[in-house]
Design an enzyme around this catalytic site. Structure first.
Site, PDB file in Angstrom:
ATOM      1  N   PRO A   1      -2.581 -12.155   9.312  1.00 18.70           N
ATOM      2  CA  PRO A   1      -2.981 -12.282  10.663  1.00 18.70           C
ATOM      3  C   PRO A   1      -3.617 -10.624  11.140  1.00 18.70           C
ATOM      4  O   PRO A   1      -2.991  -9.746  10.732  1.00 18.70           O
ATOM      5  CB  PRO A   1      -1.610 -12.180  11.853  1.00 18.70           C
ATOM      6  CG  PRO A   1      -0.792 -12.484  10.325  1.00 18.70           C
ATOM      7  CD  PRO A   1      -0.945 -12.844   9.520  1.00 18.70           C
ATOM      8  N   ASP A   2      -4.827 -10.631  11.834  1.00 18.12           N
ATOM      9  CA  ASP A   2      -4.840  -9.582  12.648  1.00 18.12           C
ATOM     10  C   ASP A   2      -4.715  -8.843  13.860  1.00 18.12           C
ATOM     11  O   ASP A   2      -4.517  -9.076  15.120  1.00 18.12           O
ATOM     12  CB  ASP A   2      -6.346  -9.400  12.740  1.00 18.12           C
ATOM     13  CG  ASP A   2      -7.313  -8.555  13.298  1.00 18.12           C
ATOM     14  OD1 ASP A   2      -6.458  -7.022  13.521  1.00 18.12           O
ATOM     15  OD2 ASP A   2      -8.306  -8.048  12.597  1.00 18.12           O
ATOM     16  N   ILE A   3      -3.054  -8.108  13.090  1.00 19.75           N
ATOM     17  CA  ILE A   3      -2.119  -8.384  14.894  1.00 19.75           C
ATOM     18  C   ILE A   3      -2.353  -7.224  15.674  1.00 19.75           C
ATOM     19  O   ILE A   3      -3.187  -7.580  17.073  1.00 19.75           O
ATOM     20  CB  ILE A   3      -0.820  -6.835  14.096  1.00 19.75           C
ATOM     21  CG1 ILE A   3      -0.260  -7.866  12.528  1.00 19.75           C
ATOM     22  CG2 ILE A   3       0.157  -6.932  15.361  1.00 19.75           C
ATOM     23  CD1 ILE A   3       0.703  -7.196  12.537  1.00 19.75           C
TER      24      ILE A   3
ATOM     25  N   ASN B   1       1.049  -1.104   0.296  1.00 12.52           N
ATOM     26  CA  ASN B   1      -0.791  -0.018  -0.327  1.00 12.52           C
ATOM     27  C   ASN B   1       1.178   1.487  -0.543  1.00 12.52           C
ATOM     28  O   ASN B   1       2.034   1.340  -0.091  1.00 12.52           O
ATOM     29  CB  ASN B   1      -1.286  -0.236   1.193  1.00 12.52           C
ATOM     30  CG  ASN B   1       0.033   0.087   2.437  1.00 12.52           C
ATOM     31  OD1 ASN B   1       0.356   0.482   2.962  1.00 12.52           O
ATOM     32  ND2 ASN B   1      -0.653  -1.070   2.886  1.00 12.52           N
TER      33      ASN B   1
ATOM     34  N   ASP C   1      -4.027  -6.263   4.352  1.00 16.26           N
ATOM     35  CA  ASP C   1      -5.285  -7.551   5.007  1.00 16.26           C
ATOM     36  C   ASP C   1      -5.206  -8.910   4.541  1.00 16.26           C
ATOM     37  O   ASP C   1      -5.189  -9.791   5.367  1.00 16.26           O
ATOM     38  CB  ASP C   1      -7.134  -7.203   4.461  1.00 16.26           C
ATOM     39  CG  ASP C   1      -7.241  -5.442   5.464  1.00 16.26           C
ATOM     40  OD1 ASP C   1      -6.673  -5.655   6.457  1.00 16.26           O
ATOM     41  OD2 ASP C   1      -7.743  -4.137   5.089  1.00 16.26           O
TER      42      ASP C   1
END
Length: 397
Positions: A306-308, A210, A278
């Site tokens: 993984p959703d940190i 990004n 994501d």
């Protein structure tokens, strides 16, 4: 600097001649200097010159019978208030990072219990080589202050970053490191910060990423350090200098960032500024994916990273204050409130990145919490960082 004692290690590079001016400036500012001249450094400046400027004996070898009977390298390493390595060559920093102690300079660096400042100087390609980047990150992670080199023409004829900063700039950094520490509002607190993007490889050439520049996260790290905090900065792939007093850990992917966050715990505050990808490619090709001329596009299968932030909020080592960030392009506050409830964070700091924020110099932050929304006006990112850190300090106090 009055009455302070500096141990100056001089590495083997053409920039060593500037060490003579540095000795003069340090003494002019009231400090005492003892020089350690490496074998390489002795090819550029002489022990006689340094002894005359410092008015102290110059140390050159680990094998001095009188000094070493008295464990001279141990005494030398701990008698100073600050150890300065200038110039810090690529080789010298590599040996420092590896913990090698094969001469007087590296032995006393391994034996010292005092702060260390390294001032790099080398060819631009050496400075940008992955090995040097890795070594600098290791040194900073070990708590050594590594100055960023200047950019300009070099003795080798090339141009770029790698020049030794000018002696007045080095002397100013020495004075800063020696200044009595006045307690800041975050003194005694460990602040964990993530910044920048992540790069998720598709093949050895391509990746998912990004537009995050890391500037806001780095500005927050600098503000937290200035407030007296012990700061661990976990940075994605960005081209930014490490703020003074900050321990930096460089990562590339979301999974690497998640592991680095877990390893950095415990912390009093976590500020998750990084724009973590994501998704990642389910399969990373070992070779560049080539067009076959058929006109068909190869499929790209994505899986979630993984959703940190959510993982940190559920951790049994959860910091007392967890701050997430939300970069949005529409319905900024609505998305931020939903994210606050979904992730379990204490605050979500939202910003509108639809225009000039990513990669830019200004930002407008909205701090969303269970108590409501506190909106800050548009301002430079360093000012926004300072305002956010003040609010964090107020909460912790």
């Amino acid at each position: 600097m009055n009455g302070k004692r500096i141990l100056l290690i001089i590495g083997g590079g053409i920039a060593a001649y500037k060490a003579c001016e540095l000795v003069r400036l340090i003494r002019k500012n009231g400090a005492e200097v003892t020089c350690v001249l490496t074998e390489g450094g002795s090819h550029f400046v002489t022990a006689m010159t340094l002894a005359a400027l410092s008015e102290n004996p110059v140390h050159t070898t680990l094998w001095d019978l009188k000094n070493e009977v008295e464990m001279g390298h141990i005494q030398l390493s701990r008698a100073a208030d600050l150890v300065v390595v200038c110039p810090a060559t690529a080789d010298l920093m590599a040996r420092m990072a590896a913990g090698i102690a094969d001469d007087l300079a590296t032995t006393l660096l391994l034996a010292t219990d005092k702060p260390v400042l390294a001032v790099p100087a080398m060819n631009v390609r050496m400075w940008q080589h992955p090995a040097t980047v890795r070594n600098v990150a290791t040194l900073r992670g070990d708590g050594i202050t590594v100055l960023e080199p200047d950019e300009g023409a070099m003795a080798c004829g090339e141009y770029g970053p790698g020049r030794l900063p000018e002696p007045p700039e080095i002397c100013a950094e020495i004075a800063r490191l020696l200044a009595p520490a006045s307690p800041g509002p975050l003194t005694g607190k460990h602040v964990l910060i993530t910044a920048g993007p992540t790069h998720e490889p598709i093949d050895p050439v391509r990746y998912i990423a990004n537009r995050s520049s890391g500037k806001q996260g780095f500005a927050i790290a600098a503000a937290a350090a200035q407030a007296g905090a012990q700061v661990t900065l976990i940075a994605g792939p960005v081209n930014l200098p490490t703020p003074p007093g900050v321990a930096r850990i460089d990562v590339e992917t979301a999974r690497q960032m998640a592991a680095a966050v877990d390893a950095a715990l415990p912390a009093d505050v976590a500020i998750m500024v990084a724009a973590v990808a994501d998704w990642r490619s389910a399969d990373t090709a070992g070779q560049k994916i080539k067009k076959d001329g058929s006109g068909q596009v190869p499929p790209l299968h994505l899986v979630e990273n993984p959703d940190i932030l959510a993982t940190l909020c559920k951790s049994d080592r959860r910091p007392a204050l967890v701050v997430g960030f939300a970069a949005e392009t529409n319905d900024v506050l609505a998305h931020a409130k939903a994210k606050l409830a979904r992730k379990g964070a204490d605050w979500i700091v939202a910003n509108d990145v639809a225009t000039h924020v990513m990669g830019g110099e200004i930002n407008a932050l909205h701090i969303v919490s269970a108590a409501g929304v506190d909106s800050l006006p548009e301002m430079p990112k360093d000012a926004a960082a300072a305002a956010l850190v003040r609010k964090i300090a107020d909460v912790l106090s």
